[in-house]
Design an enzyme around this catalytic site. Structure first.
Site, PDB file in Angstrom:
ATOM      1  N   CYS A   5       0.864  -1.171   0.000  1.00  0.00           N
ATOM      2  CA  CYS A   5       0.000   0.000   0.000  1.00  0.00           C
ATOM      3  C   CYS A   5       0.907   1.228   0.000  1.00  0.00           C
ATOM      4  O   CYS A   5       2.000   1.180  -0.562  1.00  0.00           O
ATOM      5  CB  CYS A   5      -0.955  -0.020   1.191  1.00  0.00           C
ATOM      6  SG  CYS A   5      -0.136  -0.158   2.784  1.00  0.00           S
ATOM      7  N   VAL A   6       0.515   2.297   0.642  1.00  0.00           N
ATOM      8  CA  VAL A   6       1.289   3.537   0.571  1.00  0.00           C
ATOM      9  C   VAL A   6       2.621   3.417   1.292  1.00  0.00           C
ATOM     10  O   VAL A   6       3.643   3.936   0.840  1.00  0.00           O
ATOM     11  CB  VAL A   6       0.475   4.710   1.166  1.00  0.00           C
ATOM     12  CG1 VAL A   6       1.286   6.000   1.146  1.00  0.00           C
ATOM     13  CG2 VAL A   6      -0.816   4.895   0.376  1.00  0.00           C
TER      14      VAL A   6
END
Length: 468
Positions: free
Chosen positions: A27-28
């Protein structure tokens, strides 16, 4: 990208090698693994890798915090391991093999409501803004609102309801669509089903609650009430699942050549009949019962105890994933009572966990590696997302997590004891005040102060005791 090769090799070895990895995505800031055997992951070795800023296991996934370089690191990792790139959805599905039945149920519930959250947050902010300009008498010695004083703001107030109504009154459309999307059935049928629950020709759900005379369809041998289920959660969920399973049944037994004709018709029409004859009324009763129990608990003589327990244990609920069930309860409370007392406590829990991390930033200001995790985690928690704070810092040390729980419990107690109510689900953390009904905003500010100060002082104080 190959600058991360040494670190990626260390991580590959520490998670148990390529053979132990079922899926991996990112993810981020995090690598998200689904491992065949979690016990093979050497957490101590992983923690010692320079690029690793923390790790935790949640919802069947083993997550390793890398930071902003995670996208490049991930590409190096999968190239080195000889693993195909995985989507977040495939990782979520694979992770369910590592979950208990209850965790799977909560994960599925979360996947139904997650796509709706952006709209619900927007709606909450709009309702909050409309209340500020339309309900708070700022002018003429507290006798007139901004809407009363200005034709422009009066127009804005009226116009914004167009969006608020679309989000909340027609919420069943979003729910039935999201269920068909999640379950892999025909999404347009889900949208049509939701529209049949909220059609303008049906008596509005709020009018029914107000005692209005209920019209009906007369079939000669039977009658069916023409009731709408605007803003209702449970009726929409029951109808949505009925549609999915009917469609699956007809698709399974219908020849491919005529499936386009048979399947949609015999899935949708019986579901609409079931929804209005049985599932809608039954869902209304269930939803009302749930909201009445929660509301009665919050407003009873023991409401303070309910608030203390809920506020204290909300953060552990986030770890298990069970917190997603509160979305449905919040929405039902909004439909029944015009607001919710649960959401303010959730926002306060976000703040409390962020404050515990803030204390750790102050205590470990010389630890540059930890600061890279702690500072973004604090900001994230204050904006309503607590997982980085809890898994990256608070659970790592233990006592900050507990101090955050105590602060959350006390802040929640004050919030409920003073009757604080939110218009709707909104942004969590500090911006959560935007979703609070105007007459309670000052009280909520005090509750927010408790959520900030108590965990901060307790964490700093406990740290000194540990050192001594």
């Amino acid at each position: 990208m190959m600058q991360y090769q040494d670190e990626a090799q260390l991580l590959l070895d520490a998670v148990g090698g390529r053979e132990n990895i079922m899926r991996v995505t990112h993810c981020v800031t995090r690598m998200r693994f689904v491992l065949r055997d979690l016990a093979l992951a050497d957490k101590d070795k992983i923690q010692k890798i320079t690029m690793v800023k923390g790790l935790f296991a949640q919802a069947g996934q083993f997550q390793v915090i890398i930071g902003n370089e995670v996208a490049d690191f991930y590409q190096t990792f999968i190239a080195l391991a000889g693993i195909e790139e995985s989507s977040k959805e495939s990782v979520k599905e694979a992770a369910k093999d590592n979950m208990t039945m209850l965790q799977r149920l909560m994960a599925n519930l979360a996947e139904i409501f997650s796509p709706l959250i952006p709209a619900i947050i927007t709606g909450g902010l709009i309702l909050g803004f409309r209340n500020v300009i339309g309900d708070i008498a700022f002018f003429d010695e507290g006798t007139q609102t901004l809407v009363d004083k200005s034709q422009f703001w009066s127009g804005v107030h009226a116009f914004l309801w167009l969006i608020g109504e679309a989000i909340f009154h027609f919420l069943p459309v979003g729910i039935t669509w999201s269920i068909t999307r999640k379950m892999g059935s025909t999404q347009i049928l889900g949208i049509v089903l939701g529209l049949t629950l909220t059609s303008p020709q049906l008596l509005n759900a709020y009018a029914v609650a107000g005692g209005a005379e209920i019209p009906f369809w007369d079939f000669g041998f039977a009658k069916m009430n023409m009731i709408g289920y605007q803003a209702q959660v449970i009726p929409a969920m029951l109808a949505g699942f009925a549609l999915v399973y009917l469609e699956r049944f007809w698709r399974k037994i219908t020849p491919e050549a005529i499936s386009m004709i048979i399947v949609p018709f015999f899935a949708l029409v019986p579901t609409v009949i079931l929804a209005h004859a049985l599932l809608g009324p039954m869902g209304w009763i269930i939803g009302s019962a749930i909201s009445q129990v929660v509301y009665s608990g919050l407003t009873s003589a023991f409401g303070w105890l309910f608030a203390l327990i809920f506020g204290f244990f909300y953060a552990p609920l986030v770890i298990t994933g069970l917190h997603h069930m509160t979305n449905a309860i919040d929405l039902q409370l909004m439909a029944e009572f015009g607001g919710t007392m649960l959401w303010p406590m959730i926002a306060l829990s976000n703040i409390a966990q962020g404050s515990a991390v803030l204390a750790m930033i102050m205590l470990h200001r010389q630890d540059k590696k930890e600061q890279q995790v702690a500072i973004p985690a604090t900001i994230s928690a204050y904006l309503g997302v607590t997982e980085p704070a809890m898994f990256g810092i608070n659970l790592k040390y233990g006592y900050p997590f507990l101090m955050g729980m105590i602060g959350s419990g006390l802040a929640g107690l004050f919030s409920v004891a003073t009757g604080v109510m939110a218009n709707s689900i909104g942004v969590g953390g500090l911006p959560g005040i935007l979703s609070i009904q105007p007459k309670f905003m000052l009280l909520f500010l005090i509750a927010m102060s408790i959520a900030v100060i108590v965990p901060l002082i307790l964490t700093l104080g406990w740290s000194k005791r540990v050192k001594n």
